[in-house]
Design a protein around this motif. Structure first.
Motif, mmCIF file in Angstrom:
data_model
loop_
_atom_site.group_PDB
_atom_site.id
_atom_site.type_symbol
_atom_site.label_atom_id
_atom_site.label_comp_id
_atom_site.label_asym_id
_atom_site.label_seq_id
_atom_site.Cartn_x
_atom_site.Cartn_y
_atom_site.Cartn_z
ATOM 1 N N GLU A 262 0.773 -1.131 -0.036
ATOM 2 C CA GLU A 262 -0.080 0.067 0.078
ATOM 3 C C GLU A 262 0.699 1.258 -0.128
ATOM 4 O O GLU A 262 2.132 1.060 0.428
ATOM 5 C CB GLU A 262 -0.800 0.006 1.358
ATOM 6 C CG GLU A 262 -1.774 -1.136 1.432
ATOM 7 C CD GLU A 262 -2.843 -1.186 0.426
ATOM 8 O OE1 GLU A 262 -3.152 -0.130 -0.270
ATOM 9 O OE2 GLU A 262 -3.397 -2.334 0.152
ATOM 10 N N SER B 121 0.850 3.660 2.093
ATOM 11 C CA SER B 121 1.403 3.902 3.415
ATOM 12 C C SER B 121 2.580 2.990 3.800
ATOM 13 O O SER B 121 3.400 3.448 4.595
ATOM 14 C CB SER B 121 0.163 3.497 4.497
ATOM 15 O OG SER B 121 -0.228 2.169 4.263
ATOM 16 N N ASP B 122 2.791 1.994 3.334
ATOM 17 C CA ASP B 122 3.784 0.946 3.364
ATOM 18 C C ASP B 122 5.251 1.589 3.110
ATOM 19 O O ASP B 122 6.238 1.600 3.587
ATOM 20 C CB ASP B 122 3.827 -0.159 2.820
ATOM 21 C CG ASP B 122 2.665 -1.189 3.146
ATOM 22 O OD1 ASP B 122 2.196 -0.871 4.308
ATOM 23 O OD2 ASP B 122 2.166 -1.775 2.252
ATOM 24 N N LEU C 59 5.680 5.163 2.663
ATOM 25 C CA LEU C 59 5.517 6.525 3.323
ATOM 26 C C LEU C 59 6.085 6.088 4.944
ATOM 27 O O LEU C 59 6.792 7.146 5.526
ATOM 28 C CB LEU C 59 4.182 7.240 3.418
ATOM 29 C CG LEU C 59 3.842 7.649 1.965
ATOM 30 C CD1 LEU C 59 2.334 8.255 2.021
ATOM 31 C CD2 LEU C 59 4.758 8.640 1.458
ATOM 32 N N ARG C 60 5.699 5.108 5.383
ATOM 33 C CA ARG C 60 6.027 4.620 6.650
ATOM 34 C C ARG C 60 7.641 4.916 6.676
ATOM 35 O O ARG C 60 8.194 5.124 7.877
ATOM 36 C CB ARG C 60 5.593 3.184 7.111
ATOM 37 C CG ARG C 60 6.032 2.804 8.573
ATOM 38 C CD ARG C 60 5.652 1.502 8.812
ATOM 39 N NE ARG C 60 4.024 1.180 8.118
ATOM 40 C CZ ARG C 60 3.640 0.436 7.476
ATOM 41 N NH1 ARG C 60 4.511 -0.479 6.984
ATOM 42 N NH2 ARG C 60 2.547 0.226 7.229
ATOM 43 N N TYR C 61 8.587 4.530 5.694
ATOM 44 C CA TYR C 61 10.035 4.543 5.799
ATOM 45 C C TYR C 61 10.269 5.966 5.295
ATOM 46 O O TYR C 61 11.724 5.946 4.989
ATOM 47 C CB TYR C 61 10.731 3.501 4.924
ATOM 48 C CG TYR C 61 10.195 2.194 5.512
ATOM 49 C CD1 TYR C 61 11.040 1.417 6.636
ATOM 50 C CD2 TYR C 61 9.005 1.436 5.026
ATOM 51 C CE1 TYR C 61 10.616 0.292 7.067
ATOM 52 C CE2 TYR C 61 8.811 -0.071 5.414
ATOM 53 C CZ TYR C 61 9.608 -0.464 6.728
ATOM 54 O OH TYR C 61 9.284 -1.973 7.024
ATOM 55 N N GLY C 62 9.598 6.832 4.953
ATOM 56 C CA GLY C 62 10.121 8.348 4.479
ATOM 57 C C GLY C 62 10.572 8.128 3.223
ATOM 58 O O GLY C 62 11.051 9.120 2.580
ATOM 59 N N SER C 63 10.246 7.106 2.429
ATOM 60 C CA SER C 63 10.465 7.047 0.901
ATOM 61 C C SER C 63 12.337 6.881 0.724
ATOM 62 O O SER C 63 12.373 7.371 -0.561
ATOM 63 C CB SER C 63 9.697 8.120 0.234
ATOM 64 O OG SER C 63 8.395 7.924 0.302
ATOM 65 N N GLN D 176 16.438 3.525 3.783
ATOM 66 C CA GLN D 176 15.560 3.019 4.871
ATOM 67 C C GLN D 176 14.602 2.022 4.171
ATOM 68 O O GLN D 176 14.295 1.071 5.036
ATOM 69 C CB GLN D 176 15.060 4.139 5.266
ATOM 70 C CG GLN D 176 15.789 5.194 6.048
ATOM 71 C CD GLN D 176 16.507 4.730 7.155
ATOM 72 O OE1 GLN D 176 16.135 3.903 7.919
ATOM 73 N NE2 GLN D 176 17.730 5.139 7.368
ATOM 74 N N LEU D 177 14.187 1.949 2.867
ATOM 75 C CA LEU D 177 13.306 1.266 2.527
ATOM 76 C C LEU D 177 13.630 -0.278 2.580
ATOM 77 O O LEU D 177 14.835 -0.647 2.275
ATOM 78 C CB LEU D 177 12.834 1.359 1.049
ATOM 79 C CG LEU D 177 12.009 2.532 0.987
ATOM 80 C CD1 LEU D 177 11.850 3.338 -0.439
ATOM 81 C CD2 LEU D 177 10.581 2.428 1.615
#
Length: 401
Positions: free
Chosen positions: A13, A15-16, A18-22, A26-27
């Motif tokens: 999704e 949100s998955d 965006l949770r890592y700040g893109s 980090q992804l």
């Protein structure tokens, strides 16, 4: 690349991401295609030599030594530069990377530097002991190229027994606990093998497969006439979507991706709309916008066996510099090279239907190297785009005449 399972089956999704700040650093690896910073995944063709002779080889490799390949020391310098630069992944490719004697040491160095190390291989040299060594160095993923089942694959590879040897390599990776997946390049010669390949995924419990559209480069340029026509491509993509959905309904959450034709993304989005899945289509549109389409020269780069830097592994006729003379990070960010600067922002340079396509932000003009090979014009429309004029027009536009 277009994550068919992520998009169509809803395993990812917006949100998955965006949770890592893109951020690419980090992804998780399965979300890298949606990173905002587009730090380049770097393909390092660490050797040109190969034990097979595949008809669609972009590097035109053979089983012979090639002069000028990067030394171990030069390779380590490259990896250190990539780590400092923030490249999230280094993909060891070839030729056949497992032919290179220091591959395990280089992969180990990459992982110690914080890079995600993956390998693209024909699989024939992955013995049980080689698989254990790959696991020990912390390899993230092994992609094994198959062109179909046994008869077709051996014919593509010009080597009897290549399929069985590759299958043994896949099984050795699985036994060693290494994530392994298949890589399949679609042509008229082997499009009929797609159902069999899905059967193989289920039979061997292989968790990932990438279906590559043909790129006209190297020996693959000889296959230009054997690329699928647009209707054939649409049928193939629909089949891949259908079989992916079948696997997920069966409780087999296989990761399925298509590569090298970003028209697949809008096509999947339009299919969801036709099926009445409007909520999912809206999420897919957001994810495709995060993906950003083709990123040659931006989110993916290539270092050749001799140190030459290319926009991706298919652009061997154009070089931006050589890491023997300057670090990759300097070459990649030096916008005094006109083409490299244009590839960072292709939109103002595109012509024809690409320039007015409503999905331009989802595909970024697709493959420029394919347009150049087919037409001689780097900025002409990609001939492999299979979307119709009606599909790419803004709603309400009239295309009569």
């Amino acid at each position: 690349m277009i994550g068919i399972s992520k998009l169509y089956c809803g395993t990812v999704e917006p949100s998955d991401v965006l949770r890592y700040g893109s951020s690419s650093r980090q992804l998780p690896s399965h979300l890298l295609q949606f990173s905002a910073d587009k730090k380049p995944v770097v393909v390092w063709n660490c050797t040109r030599r190969c034990n097979l002779r595949c008809v669609h080889c972009y590097s035109q490799s053979a089983d012979q030594n090639y002069p000028g390949e990067l030394t171990t020391e030069q390779g380590v310098t490259l990896l250190e530069d990539l780590a400092r630069f923030g490249a999230p992944v280094v993909l060891f490719s070839g030729g056949e990377p497992l032919i290179r004697p220091d591959l395990f040491d280089l992969a180990a160095r990459a992982t110690k530097l914080g890079l995600r190390a993956v390998i693209s291989t024909n699989g024939t040299l992955i013995t049980a002991s080689a698989a254990e060594r790959l696991r020990a160095v912390g390899l993230s993923y092994v992609g094994v190229s198959l062109d179909g089942l046994e008869n077709i694959h051996d014919r593509f590879r010009s080597t009897p027994g290549a399929f069985q040897a590759a299958l043994a390599g896949i099984r050795n990776c699985r036994k060693a606990g290494i994530k392994v997946g298949l890589r399949f390049t679609i042509t008229r010669r082997n499009v009929g093998e797609i159902p069999g390949l899905f059967n193989l995924l289920a039979e061997e419990n292989i968790p990932r497969v990438c279906f590559y559209h043909l790129v006209y480069a190297g020996r693959g340029s000889n296959l230009m006439a054997e690329d699928l026509d647009h209707e054939g491509t649409r049928r193939a993509v629909d089949l891949i979507i259908d079989r992916t959905a079948d696997l997920h309904r069966q409780g087999r959450p296989t990761e399925v991706l298509t590569v090298d034709n970003h028209a697949d993304g809008p096509y999947l989005y339009l299919r969801l709309l036709r099926e009445g899945q409007t909520a999912r289509a809206a999420d897919v549109l957001k994810l495709l916008q995060m993906n950003g389409g083709n990123s040659s020269g931006r989110g993916i780069g290539c270092v050749s066996w001799d140190g030459a830097v290319h926009a991706d592994q298919f652009w061997r006729h154009i070089t931006f510099g050589n890491i023997k003379e300057r670090p990759f990070s300097e070459i990649w960010t030096d916008l005094s090279n006109p083409l490299l600067a244009q590839l960072k922002d292709k939109r103002p340079h595109l012509t024809g239907r690409c320039a007015t396509c409503r999905f331009i932000d989802l595909c970024a003009g697709n493959f420029r190297v394919r347009a150049e090979a087919a037409t001689g014009d780097l900025w002409a429309p990609d001939p492999a785009c299979f979307l119709t004029d009606e599909e790419i027009a803004e709603p309400g536009e009239n295309h009569d005449g």
